[in-house]
Motif scaffolding. Sequence first.
Motif, mmCIF file in Angstrom:
data_model
loop_
_atom_site.group_PDB
_atom_site.id
_atom_site.type_symbol
_atom_site.label_atom_id
_atom_site.label_comp_id
_atom_site.label_asym_id
_atom_site.label_seq_id
_atom_site.Cartn_x
_atom_site.Cartn_y
_atom_site.Cartn_z
ATOM 1 N N SER A 1 0.835 -1.202 0.000
ATOM 2 C CA SER A 1 0.000 0.000 0.000
ATOM 3 C C SER A 1 0.868 1.249 0.000
ATOM 4 C CB SER A 1 -0.896 0.035 1.232
ATOM 5 O OG SER A 1 -1.768 -1.036 1.235
ATOM 6 N N THR A 2 2.007 1.195 0.714
ATOM 7 C CA THR A 2 2.877 2.383 0.728
ATOM 8 C C THR A 2 3.360 2.673 -0.686
ATOM 9 O OG1 THR A 2 4.850 1.088 1.159
ATOM 10 C CG2 THR A 2 3.666 1.902 3.063
ATOM 11 N N GLU B 1 0.481 3.957 -2.736
ATOM 12 C CA GLU B 1 0.137 5.316 -2.338
ATOM 13 C C GLU B 1 1.066 6.313 -3.016
ATOM 14 O OE1 GLU B 1 -0.920 6.341 1.683
ATOM 15 O OE2 GLU B 1 -1.861 7.844 0.429
ATOM 16 N N ARG C 1 -6.288 9.108 8.603
ATOM 17 C CA ARG C 1 -5.912 9.400 7.228
ATOM 18 C C ARG C 1 -6.325 10.832 6.898
ATOM 19 N NH1 ARG C 1 -2.815 6.512 4.007
ATOM 20 N NH2 ARG C 1 -4.037 7.252 2.279
ATOM 21 N N TYR D 1 -1.127 1.808 7.828
ATOM 22 C CA TYR D 1 -1.506 1.132 6.584
ATOM 23 C C TYR D 1 -2.238 -0.171 6.860
ATOM 24 C CZ TYR D 1 0.749 4.534 3.738
ATOM 25 O OH TYR D 1 1.046 5.703 3.129
ATOM 26 N N MET E 1 -6.927 6.426 -0.615
ATOM 27 C CA MET E 1 -5.747 7.140 -1.110
ATOM 28 C C MET E 1 -6.158 8.317 -1.998
ATOM 29 S SD MET E 1 -3.316 4.019 -2.077
ATOM 30 C CE MET E 1 -2.579 2.996 -0.817
ATOM 31 N N TRP E 2 -7.152 8.107 -2.806
ATOM 32 C CA TRP E 2 -7.648 9.143 -3.710
ATOM 33 C C TRP E 2 -8.068 10.371 -2.897
ATOM 34 C CZ3 TRP E 2 -12.630 8.180 -7.091
ATOM 35 C CH2 TRP E 2 -12.722 9.190 -8.047
ATOM 36 N N ARG F 1 -7.050 11.161 0.096
ATOM 37 C CA ARG F 1 -5.903 11.792 0.738
ATOM 38 C C ARG F 1 -5.224 12.794 -0.184
ATOM 39 N NH1 ARG F 1 -0.394 9.335 3.423
ATOM 40 N NH2 ARG F 1 0.620 11.350 3.511
ATOM 41 N N TRP F 2 -5.108 12.455 -1.473
ATOM 42 C CA TRP F 2 -4.380 13.342 -2.388
ATOM 43 C C TRP F 2 -5.286 14.336 -3.065
ATOM 44 C CZ3 TRP F 2 0.419 13.552 -1.306
ATOM 45 C CH2 TRP F 2 1.006 12.451 -0.699
#
Lengths: 170, 344
Positions: free
Chosen positions: B27-28, B31, B214, B247, B298-299, B301-302
């Motif tokens: 995942s890292t 990401e 998160r 994670y 993740m989407w 987060r960014w």
Amino acid sequence: MSVELLSLIIGGLTIGAALMVVISKHPIRSVLFLVVTFFLISSLYILMNAQFLAIVNIIVYAGAIMVLFLFVLMLLNLNKESEPKTPKLALFSSVLASGILLLVLIAAFKDSLRLQHVRLPQQKQIGLVENLGKLLFDEYIVAFEVSSILFIASMVGAILLAKREKPIID
Amino acid sequence: MDTGLLIEKLILAILLFVVSLGIAAYSTYFERKLAAWIQDRVGPDRAGPFGILQPIADGVKMFMKEDFTPTNADRWLFILGPGIAMFTALMTSAVIPWGTDITLFGRTIALQVADLNIGILFIFGIISIGVYGIMIGGWASNNKYSRFGAIRASSQMISYELAMGISAITIIMLSGGLGLNDIVKAQHGMNWNIFYQPVCFLVFFICALAETNRAPFDLPECESELIGGYHTEYSSMKLGLFLFAEYVAMFVSSALISILFFGGYNFPGMDNFSGNTLALLSVAAFFTKTFLMIFLFMWIRWTIPRFRFDQLMHLGWKVLIPISIINMLVTGIVIAFNEGWIKF
């Protein structure tokens, strides 16, 4: 390993952790030992096959109330220097008061030793969530609802106290 | 005690441990690749083809770094903090059903380590003690930024746990069982809870973002105000455990969301298969849903900037909790009508 031996070991550990709550010098350590105590009590519940009670004990006490305790203690920033010295008389009276409380508790619980040979019907399942729910919402519905009113009253009281301070701040 | 059962559960638990850590490690990587894609960069591409060995390089680097303990830190609690964070993140996966029963060597094996009849409460219990890792670590570091991070984490957890619990109660009311297996079985045949409870899903998802720290709820480690938040003083693998635990928690909460709202291992047309084929397909369906949820995490987060702390508290207490309570009441009334308990 038999259940009796296991519960004896866990019971001893519980008493040890509970003593450490009182003995530890630092308040944050005391709170952490109290969390350990709650976990040990929950494991005693699991030995009695009361899973629901065990997990609710963890969620409510270890998960919510103790986190709030830690939160307040971290905000207070307690140091050894800033701690006020307790007078001898207060120390003596608190020991006396808790001694009396111990005496009362022993007197209250000494009868429960005689109750242990009373076996409830289908005791293996009595702690499961279905049975507990049926019991609470059927036989003890009045007591259950009255206690919920008590909770709402205390919540309303807390909100009232918090609201009242507002004009003073403004 | 059945020895076969013991061995089977042991293998399953070890497999689960390895899979959770493997998915967390990769995942890292995803990401960083995803962040690069969103920001029109290349991302990690040096270690191996397409940078595929990057997580291993990161792990080795974490182990090789100097393990530093601040002078006035509480030594034992400083070690205990990251340990608790990792432990609680891994514990949650024990009650998650990964697929239908599989048959191997004449034994029927349930793809679930423990089928507790209070499964969802177990998860809430573990989540609620997960904050201790951050609180103990942040306090033991003896640093004001760490302590601010710890205090923020605790108040955030308590605020969002309530709305999360109430929206979970709505799902429990629909499924009629606390075990995660019951909840998955109740959604058989495209009866996914997302179609009945979209509001509940939204509340639960926002709370899950907050509970796993998160973005946009990563205030405990908010770099622009608190340097590193609760892990400011941490280095080496202790820092690695903190970052990794986040994670793992993200993976487990994605799995939980796909169980509660997207039917778990159910997939359309699953009645046409049986036996081990069905088991493998159901595991594949479950992991597809989980990975899509991780992608969504993740989407977000960014895309979305971080909240301010008072906005966070306002959203938790004054928006999410009332919405979830009203949603629960409406669901209760509808269920009562359907069951015929209330009549006009």
